[in-house]
Design a protein around this motif. Structure first.
Motif, short mmCIF file in Angstrom:
data_model
loop_
_atom_site.label_atom_id
_atom_site.label_comp_id
_atom_site.label_asym_id
_atom_site.label_seq_id
_atom_site.Cartn_x
_atom_site.Cartn_y
_atom_site.Cartn_z
N ASN A 265 12.23 -4.48 0.38
CA ASN A 265 11.83 -3.30 1.11
C ASN A 265 12.55 -3.34 2.45
O ASN A 265 12.27 -4.19 3.28
N THR B 295 0.84 -1.20 0.00
CA THR B 295 0.00 0.00 0.00
C THR B 295 0.88 1.25 0.00
O THR B 295 0.58 2.23 -0.68
N THR B 296 1.97 1.19 0.75
CA THR B 296 2.89 2.31 0.82
C THR B 296 3.48 2.61 -0.56
O THR B 296 3.50 3.76 -1.02
#
Ligand code: GDP
Ligand code: MG
Lengths: 120, 200
Positions: free
Chosen positions: B143, B33-34
């Protein structure tokens, strides 16, 4: 470190969806990224509230099926049903849904790549 | 970009005729989502797909009658990449049991960006397995969360059992430049594959 995963062999085959040239595409041909716009056709006056909202949402410019679902807070599957009906009744038209064939892939990818690089 | 501004914040520019999609996949809390939010030119949107327990998409309003349904969330955003092409990014958890939904989402998709977290690499396995089954090419973006163990890319490549040509990059999903670079790696790879297929 880890067991190898089984890998399918063979080349990628994409099932493309093409609505072009079909007057009444069924909902099965609608993709998440099929672009929709309201037609200059019949007035939305006869439509129920949900279909009217959908048609008005697509009046100022094009939106994808997914965006329509997001803006109207409807599941994608329900949105597709409404859109298919509105296409059949002439209120909504779809722009080309997906780049149509393999030969254009490299061109589209290049365009996407250039657009992304321009943001760096 | 030198393109004309949109007439409003929601709709596509008038010349846009072609839409393509890339999936952003990975386990819970990996940053999907980020990343979508970081890259999107519109406020990211959310929708969902309703599925029956059996894995079939519910394709009409009455179709779910009498069946247990599951809801799969989709976060998405878009980037207009040229005067006539728009790229949509769909972030979704990639569980095996939603394979039908995956088929619908991956149909016509250019490829997928797999987000992985060095603290939970094992959780990316199922997702990469599904992509391989569906024949969707992918790149992996690590990430890097604060406090995550530092591994070399070679170690990670081995742990994830990646093919030699599968791109593996580091990324910070909160950073636009870094997230854009991850997508660039994916699309460069897709382009290489295309020319390999053409010359095969
Ligand atoms: N340190 C760090 N935190 C991140 C990064 N990406 C996401 N987060 C945080 O991790 C949490 C989960 O991210 P989210 O995007 O919701 O994950 P999703 O479940 O995959 O959609 C959020 O609190 C984010 O702010 C990153 O690159 N670095
Ligand atoms: Mg999320």
């Amino acid at each position: 470190m880890s067991p190898p995963r089984p890998r399918p062999s063979g080349r990628l085959v994409r099932p493309y969806v093409v609505t072009e040239g079909r007057a009444h595409p069924s909902r099965g041909t609608l993709d998440l990224v099929t672009l929709l716009i309201a037609a200059d056709g019949p007035p939305p006056s006869g439509l129920g509230p949900e279909k009217r909202r959908l048609t008005e949402l697509c009046r100022p410019g094009a939106l994808s099926v997914a965006e329509v679902a997001g803006h109207l807070s409807l599941p994608v599957s329900v949105t597709k049903v409404l859109v298919a009906d509105l296409m059949d009744s002439g209120h909504i038209v779809a722009l080309a849904p997906i780049p149509a064939a393999l030969p254009s892939d490299a061109r589209i990818l290049k365009e996407v790549l250039d657009g992304l690089r321009a943001r760096l | 970009m030198g393109s004309a501004p949109a007439s409003d914040d929601i709709h596509l520019r008038p010349g846009v005729r072609t839409a393509v999609k890339i999936l952003v996949v990975g386990h819970f809390a990996v940053g999907k989502t980020t990343l979508v939010g970081t890259l999107s030119e519109i406020r990211p949107l959310h929708t969902e797909e309703v599925m029956t327990e059996a894995g079939a998409l519910v394709d009409d309003l009455g179709g779910a009658h009498g069946k247990t349904t599951t809801t799969v969330a989709l976060d998405f955003g878009r980037l207009t990449v040229s005067d006539n092409v728009v790229l949509y990014l769909f972030g979704t958890p990639g569980q095996q049991r939603f394979t039908e939904l995956w088929r619908d989402m991956t149909r016509g998709a250019l490829g997928a960006l797999v987000l992985a977290d060095t603290r939970r690499l094992g959780q990316s396995f199922d997702i990469m397995g599904v992509l391989e089954e569906l024949g969707l090419p992918y790149a992996v973006a690590l990430n890097e969360f604060d406090g995550a163990p530092g591994h070399s890319l070679e170690e990670v490549r081995e742990a994830l059992d990646l093919l030699p040509d599968t791109p593996l990059v580091r990324c910070d999903a909160r950073d636009r430049h870094s997230s854009t670079r991850a997508l660039v790696s994916l699309v460069e790879y897709l382009l290489t594959r295309t020319s390999e297929l053409e010359h095969a």
